[in-house]
Write an enzyme that holds these catalytic residues in place. Structure first.
Site, short mmCIF file in Angstrom:
data_model
loop_
_atom_site.label_atom_id
_atom_site.label_comp_id
_atom_site.label_asym_id
_atom_site.label_seq_id
_atom_site.Cartn_x
_atom_site.Cartn_y
_atom_site.Cartn_z
N ASP A 35 -25.90 11.03 -12.46
CA ASP A 35 -25.24 12.28 -12.77
C ASP A 35 -25.55 13.27 -11.65
OD1 ASP A 35 -24.05 14.36 -14.50
OD2 ASP A 35 -26.11 15.06 -14.68
N MET A 36 -24.80 14.35 -11.59
CA MET A 36 -25.00 15.35 -10.54
C MET A 36 -25.82 16.55 -11.02
SD MET A 36 -23.56 14.22 -7.73
CE MET A 36 -24.25 12.65 -8.22
N ASP A 37 -25.18 17.46 -11.76
CA ASP A 37 -25.83 18.71 -12.13
C ASP A 37 -26.94 18.48 -13.16
OD1 ASP A 37 -23.96 20.83 -10.78
OD2 ASP A 37 -22.67 19.30 -11.68
N SER A 91 -20.09 12.01 -12.83
CA SER A 91 -20.17 13.43 -13.15
C SER A 91 -18.98 13.90 -13.96
CB SER A 91 -20.23 14.22 -11.83
OG SER A 91 -20.23 15.61 -12.06
N GLY A 92 -19.16 15.03 -14.61
CA GLY A 92 -18.03 15.71 -15.22
C GLY A 92 -17.22 16.46 -14.18
N LYS A 128 -18.55 8.03 -19.46
CA LYS A 128 -19.24 7.45 -18.30
C LYS A 128 -19.65 6.00 -18.57
CE LYS A 128 -21.12 11.79 -16.46
NZ LYS A 128 -22.34 12.48 -15.98
N ASP A 179 -29.08 13.58 -17.56
CA ASP A 179 -29.83 14.67 -18.20
C ASP A 179 -29.15 15.24 -19.44
OD1 ASP A 179 -27.72 16.07 -16.71
OD2 ASP A 179 -28.86 17.89 -17.15
N ASN A 195 -23.29 13.97 -22.07
CA ASN A 195 -22.19 13.18 -21.50
C ASN A 195 -22.71 12.00 -20.69
OD1 ASN A 195 -23.19 15.00 -19.56
ND2 ASN A 195 -21.26 15.05 -18.44
#
Length: 270
Positions: A12-14, A46-47, A193, A216, A219
């Site tokens: 994931d990113m953020d 990611s979203g 995902k 984290d 999602n």
């Protein structure tokens, strides 16, 4: 821990790979190069919008896998591996309901662009973090000529309460996911995902036992379930910590990079 069989890493990113300022650590590219030399595939999950992710990873955009819009759009080297679009009629229903909720801003996420009809500065500031292709339109209900991957709802007061509860009935036929403290994402029922990871694993003949993931927030839950080496960030939602097998330091402490550095340092075995 033995990482010698890892063939695929997805993160994931953020709140995960990116620091609290939503930036990529300067330590990322050296560790990515080491992973590449070991033949390990890397996926950004990611979203965020596809175009945003491509720009974020511009130097390696033709080398890595993108699971964008919470897995509803998966691409590799310019080839679409999955487009899990929403039914247009259902999308309209979601938009109409979202408009009736107080304090809620709407992003209609298409394959070609994201669309907004509100230009409040506090809203656009958040939109610009995650979407690079954005069009301001008079009426979201009039947008056609696109495939809709997601409806993202922003509530600056937080979404886990009233905004999330308002869409409880839609969970019977849609994927409704709290993707951050102020974001609620609504997608096709098959879009998440985890499904994106299944498509990637099948495409490259990689098993969950050969997969490592980091996440984290909620999602990330279904993605966490597709990998034996599943890591929750120290700053993760409690449900993600419960679902993951392992723990990484928080995104403010470069937790993902630390685990990847450990992987590449294992005697050249991976």
């Amino acid at each position: 821990m033995d990482y010698s069989n890892i063939k695929l890493i997805a993160t994931d990113m953020d709140g995960t790979l990116l620091d609290p300022q939503h930036s990529l650590s300067e330590e990322f590219y050296p560790v990515y190069q080491a992973l590449k030399e070991k033949g390990i595939l890397f996926a950004a999950a990611s979203g965020r919008q596809y175009y945003n992710l491509v720009n974020l990873f511009a130097p390696i955009k033709d080398e890595i896998i993108f699971l964008a819009e919470n897995g509803s759009y998966v691409a590799y080297q310019g080839q679409e591996l999955l487009v899990q679009a929403m039914d247009p009629a259902v999308t309209r229903q979601v938009l109409q309901k979202a408009r009736s909720l107080a304090g809620v801003y709407i992003v209609l996420c298409g394959k070609k662009s994201a669309y907004v009809e509100n230009t409040a500065p506090e809203f656009l500031e958040q939109v610009q973090l995650y979407y690079d292709e954005v069009k301001v339109v008079d009426d979201l209900l009039q947008v056609e000529d696109d495939q809709f991957l997601k409806v993202a709802l922003l509530n600056l007061a937080g979404v886990e309460g009233s905004t999330n509860a308002a869409f409880q009935p839609e969970r019977e036929h849609l994927q409704v996911t709290v993707s951050g403290k102020i974001w609620l994402d609504i997608c096709d029922q098959q879009a998440n995902k985890g499904k994106g990871m299944e498509v990637v694993q099948e495409r490259f003949n990689i098993t969950p036992e050969e997969t490592m993931v980091f996440g984290d927030y909620l999602n990330d839950l279904k993605m966490i379930q597709k990998a034996h080496f599943s890591f929750a960030m120290e700053n993760a939602h409690p449900d993600i910590k419960e679902a993951a097998r392992y723990r990484a330091k928080s995104n403010s402490q470069n937790g993902v990079i630390e685990v990847l550095q450990e992987l590449v340092s294992q005697n050249g075995q991976t």
